[in-house]
Motif scaffolding. Structure first.
Motif, PDB file in Angstrom:
ATOM      1  N   MET A 202       0.697  -1.174  -0.044  1.00 35.44           N
ATOM      2  CA  MET A 202       0.003   0.044   0.023  1.00 35.44           C
ATOM      3  C   MET A 202       0.845   1.376  -0.057  1.00 35.44           C
ATOM      4  N   MET A 203       1.858   1.205   0.946  1.00 28.87           N
ATOM      5  CA  MET A 203       2.852   2.331   1.006  1.00 28.87           C
ATOM      6  C   MET A 203       3.584   2.340  -0.250  1.00 28.87           C
ATOM      7  N   ASP A 204       4.077   1.428  -0.988  1.00 31.38           N
ATOM      8  CA  ASP A 204       4.967   1.624  -2.128  1.00 31.38           C
ATOM      9  C   ASP A 204       4.221   2.124  -3.269  1.00 31.38           C
ATOM     10  N   ARG A 205       2.915   1.614  -3.246  1.00 35.87           N
ATOM     11  CA  ARG A 205       2.090   2.261  -4.334  1.00 35.87           C
ATOM     12  C   ARG A 205       1.823   4.027  -4.163  1.00 35.87           C
ATOM     13  N   SER A 206       1.990   4.486  -3.092  1.00 40.61           N
ATOM     14  CA  SER A 206       1.487   5.921  -2.814  1.00 40.61           C
ATOM     15  C   SER A 206       1.967   6.644  -1.793  1.00 40.61           C
ATOM     16  N   GLY A 207       3.193   6.142  -1.384  1.00 42.47           N
ATOM     17  CA  GLY A 207       3.664   6.501   0.060  1.00 42.47           C
ATOM     18  C   GLY A 207       4.599   7.754  -0.227  1.00 42.47           C
ATOM     19  N   MET A 208       4.564   8.592   0.838  1.00 42.50           N
ATOM     20  CA  MET A 208       5.273   9.888   0.846  1.00 42.50           C
ATOM     21  C   MET A 208       5.601  10.218   2.234  1.00 42.50           C
ATOM     22  N   ILE A 209       6.922  10.638   2.268  1.00 42.36           N
ATOM     23  CA  ILE A 209       7.331  11.053   3.797  1.00 42.36           C
ATOM     24  C   ILE A 209       7.707  12.492   3.550  1.00 42.36           C
ATOM     25  N   ALA A 210       7.175  13.308   4.449  1.00 37.05           N
ATOM     26  CA  ALA A 210       7.493  14.770   4.228  1.00 37.05           C
ATOM     27  C   ALA A 210       7.952  15.405   5.592  1.00 37.05           C
ATOM     28  N   ASP A 211       8.664  16.398   5.618  1.00 35.39           N
ATOM     29  CA  ASP A 211       9.057  16.963   6.920  1.00 35.39           C
ATOM     30  C   ASP A 211       7.879  17.624   7.587  1.00 35.39           C
TER      31      ASP A 211
END
Ligand code: ADP
Ligand code: MG
Lengths: 424, 232
Positions: A202-211
């Motif tokens: 799920m995270m690989d399809r649409s994941g983002m990590i932001a500050d």
């Protein structure tokens, strides 16, 4: 008599050494398995703590009630003051801000028109502060695939797969379209610093990590965040300590009548985790039960063979006028002795191996092509108090049961037919 | 010499259940044995010798009739009382010796004394005496595996004799021995019988044993068919 029998026990290796070895082997496996499972499941709990639930988690009452919808309009406010206070109240703990958010991620072409677009599932964490431990906590560094870690609030990491889909490379620009905390539309450009692999579909399809500051700016959430996660100072989740923090926090800060007041829940009360803890307990129980059963069968057989070998001895002892019950009891005592000795050494060996796995860990990182953010790569055992006594249950139970069952065969038999069997 | 009765068997019947029916192994035995006898129950295989010996030895119980040993009626004894009777008054010698392999000759002989309340010195004396009677003093530290068949049976006799029982029951004691050893152990038992007044009852179909008997009781099909006192 007892000394005499003890002497025989020591001299007859088939009666002492062999069963002791079997018990030792079984018990050490039981202990090792227990420690390993406790360790692995503990790691999983810890894993969940790091990503979603913390050891304790603070939300507003309203947010907590709808937390599946990630309602950032119900976020915690004035969090800098709150966190400062928490650092005073719980000086050994660490508190971090998190915002989970959703929206659309857009890649613009050279004219600023949409080139590609996708739904995004984002986590905002403190990536930039000098003393932030979030990058290590979330295993971000080693799961970086391309580019580098963010250095500015408007730099983000997105999943490698998502980046390919959006046709964006490190250094490229993405536009986050989401809503502000107050319901307005938010459109904000970010620079992709690098790509990562989450290891979870799920995270690989649409994941983002932001500050966190970048997202706070974008969503109009200055001095606000969805959740504050608190981490205790121990490597493994300590439910008693967590409960203590939970109670004192809620007494001091929480007002059930104010839906915007903060409320703390500890990891074990997190709905998903609660079942998980039960699962851990019953799993360990099943393992131990299976071992008891398997070892009992092995030792029962050893006991049976031993018992058969001792027909002659039993016959002689009956003939010299020893009572059946006395013979039977002395065999049980022997079994208890063997069980204790075997369990003792088994526990020692099991704990030794467990300690090694606890300290060094089994690194499956080499077996996987590359480290993924949300898949732990090192499994560690965890020695908990039950490990010190748990092995004695199958250890004692199996030999005693084995001896009792094989002993009944002798005991039930008519004295005379025992002698008939001796003749042949 | 043979004045007081040590064993009295009256109308003894022993039936074994087999499947749905019964098998009559002993069918009306009347016998008495006096103190100091050297008697043998003789008969073909399956005639009921072992069964009779086991009942006299309180290892089995009569179906009908009475067996009184040393004043105790076997039928009325419970497990504990039967064990006590064996412990105090009886010695057994088996066809297969039944020595305990992990113990030394000395310890094997000492074994029956462990249940009796004797001082260490008394125990030691009894064991040493018994070993001497059987000529085993120089073997006392050996294990059974290091002994010959004849020596093993002598250890078994020493074990049966160590508490100086009134009654020794020996079931086919020579079946696993060659003739030289058979004669040797029988001479030994004959001497013990003379010196200690111990009553010996054998079950045997071995001519080498029969030659030594002072009384020969023939049983066939569970019945006594002859009972001869041999004088020579
Ligand atoms: N426990 C038993 N159950 C059924 N039959 C038995 C049992 N013990 C002995 N018998 C039978 O009783 C008969 C006498 O046996 P036993 O006393 O051993 O004979 P012996 O010692 O003279 O060879 C034999 O036919 C034997 O098969
Ligand atoms: Mg027989």
């Amino acid at each position: 008599m007892i000394r005499f029998l003890f002497k025989g026990l020591l001299r007859d290796r088939n009666r002492s050494l062999l069963p002791i070895l079997v018990v030792t082997a079984g018990v050490s496996l039981t202990v090792l398995l227990h420690c390993y499972i406790t360790g692995v499941l503990g790691d999983m709990i810890e894993f969940s703590a790091k990503y979603t639930s913390g050891h304790v988690k603070i939300m507003t009452h309203a947010y907590a009630e709808n937390k599946n919808q990630v309602p950032n309009d119900l976020a915690l406010l004035e969090i800098n003051d709150l966190i400062s206070n928490l650092q005073i109240d719980y000086p050994t703990m660490e508190f971090v801000q998190r915002i989970n958010f959703g929206g659309l991620l857009d890649t613009p072409d050279e004219n600023g028109e949409t080139k590609k677009q996708g739904i995004v599932a984002g986590i905002a964490v403190d990536l930039i502060s000098e003393n932030s431990e979030e990058i290590d906590r979330l295993n971000i560094r080693s799961s970086l695939r391309k580019g580098r870690l963010p250095e500015k609030p408007n730099e983000v990491l997105i999943s490698d797969e998502f980046a390919n889909k959006l046709e964006v490379k490190p250094g490229g620009t993405v536009t986050l379209i989401t809503s502000t905390m107050y319901g307005g539309m938010s459109i904000q450009n970010f620079t992709v610093a690098g790509t990562i692999e989450f290891g979870v579909q799920m995270m690989d399809r649409s994941g983002m990590i932001a500050d966190i500051t970048g997202v706070q700016n974008a969503m109009d959430m200055n001095d606000a965040c969805g959740e504050i996660l608190g981490f205790l100072d121990s490597p493994n989740y300590d439910d008693i300590e967590a409960m203590n923090v939970e109670n004192t926090f809620n007494d001091k800060y929480s007002d059930p009548n104010d839906e915007f007041s903060p409320v703390m829940t500890r990891l074990k009360n997190d709905s998903i985790m609660a079942g998980y803890f039960d699962y851990v307990d019953s799993f360990v129980g099943i393992i131990v039960a299976v071992f008891i059963l398997a070892m009992s069968i092995v030792l029962w057989n050893t006991g049976l063979i031993g018992g058969l070998r001792r027909y002659g001895e039993v016959g002689v002892r009956l003939a010299i006028g020893e009572e059946k019950g006395h013979i039977y009891r002395s065999m049980i005592y022997e079994a208890i002795l063997i069980g204790i000795v075997g369990s003792f050494f088994g526990t020692l060996i099991g704990l030794g191996f467990s300690y090694w796995i606890q300290e060094v860990g089994i690194d499956i990182g080499d077996m996987m092509k590359s480290s993924k953010m949300m898949i732990p790569s090192v499994f560690r055992a965890n020695i908990t108090t039950p490990a010190y006594y748990l092995g004695f249950i199958p250890g004692l139970f199996s030999v005693v049961l084995g001896t009792m069952l094989s002993g009944i065969g002798i005991y039930k038999r008519k004295t005379a037919s025992l002698f008939k069997e001796l003749e042949t | 010499m043979e004045n007081s009765e040590i064993v009295t068997v009256k109308d003894l019947i022993k039936r074994y259940p087999i499947g749905k029916g019964e098998f009559t192994a002993l069918n009306g035995i009347d016998l008495t044995f006096g103190t100091g006898e050297f008697a043998g129950i003789v008969g073909p295989s399956g005639s009921g010798k072992t069964t009779l010996l086991n009942i006299i030895g309180s290892l089995d119980i009569p179906t009908e009739g009475s067996v009184v040993v040393l004043g105790k009626s076997i039928r009325e004894l419970n497990h504990k009382q039967a064990a006590l009777l064996r412990r105090k008054h009886m010695g057994f010698i088996f066809q297969t010796f039944n020595l305990l392999p992990v113990y030394t000759v000395y310890e094997n002989v000492e074994f029956p004394l462990l249940l009796l309340k004797l001082s260490a010195a008394e125990k030691k004396k009894a064991v040493m005496d018994s070993l001497e009677w059987l000529g085993l003093t120089d073997k006392m530290k050996s294990r059974p595996a290091q002994l010959s068949g004849g020596e093993c049976q002598r250890v078994a006799i020493a074990r049966a004799m160590v508490k100086k029982p009134e009654l020794v029951l020996a079931d086919e004691p020579t079946a696993n021995l060659d003739s030289e050893n058979s004669h040797h152990i029988l001479q030994t038992m004959e001497n013990l019988n003379k010196d200690l007044q111990t009553t010996f009852i054998f079950a045997t179909h071995d001519d080498k044993v029969i030659k030594y008997l002072k009384r020969k009781i023939l049983i066939e099909d569970g019945k006594v068919s002859a009972d001869d006192v041999i004088t020579n």
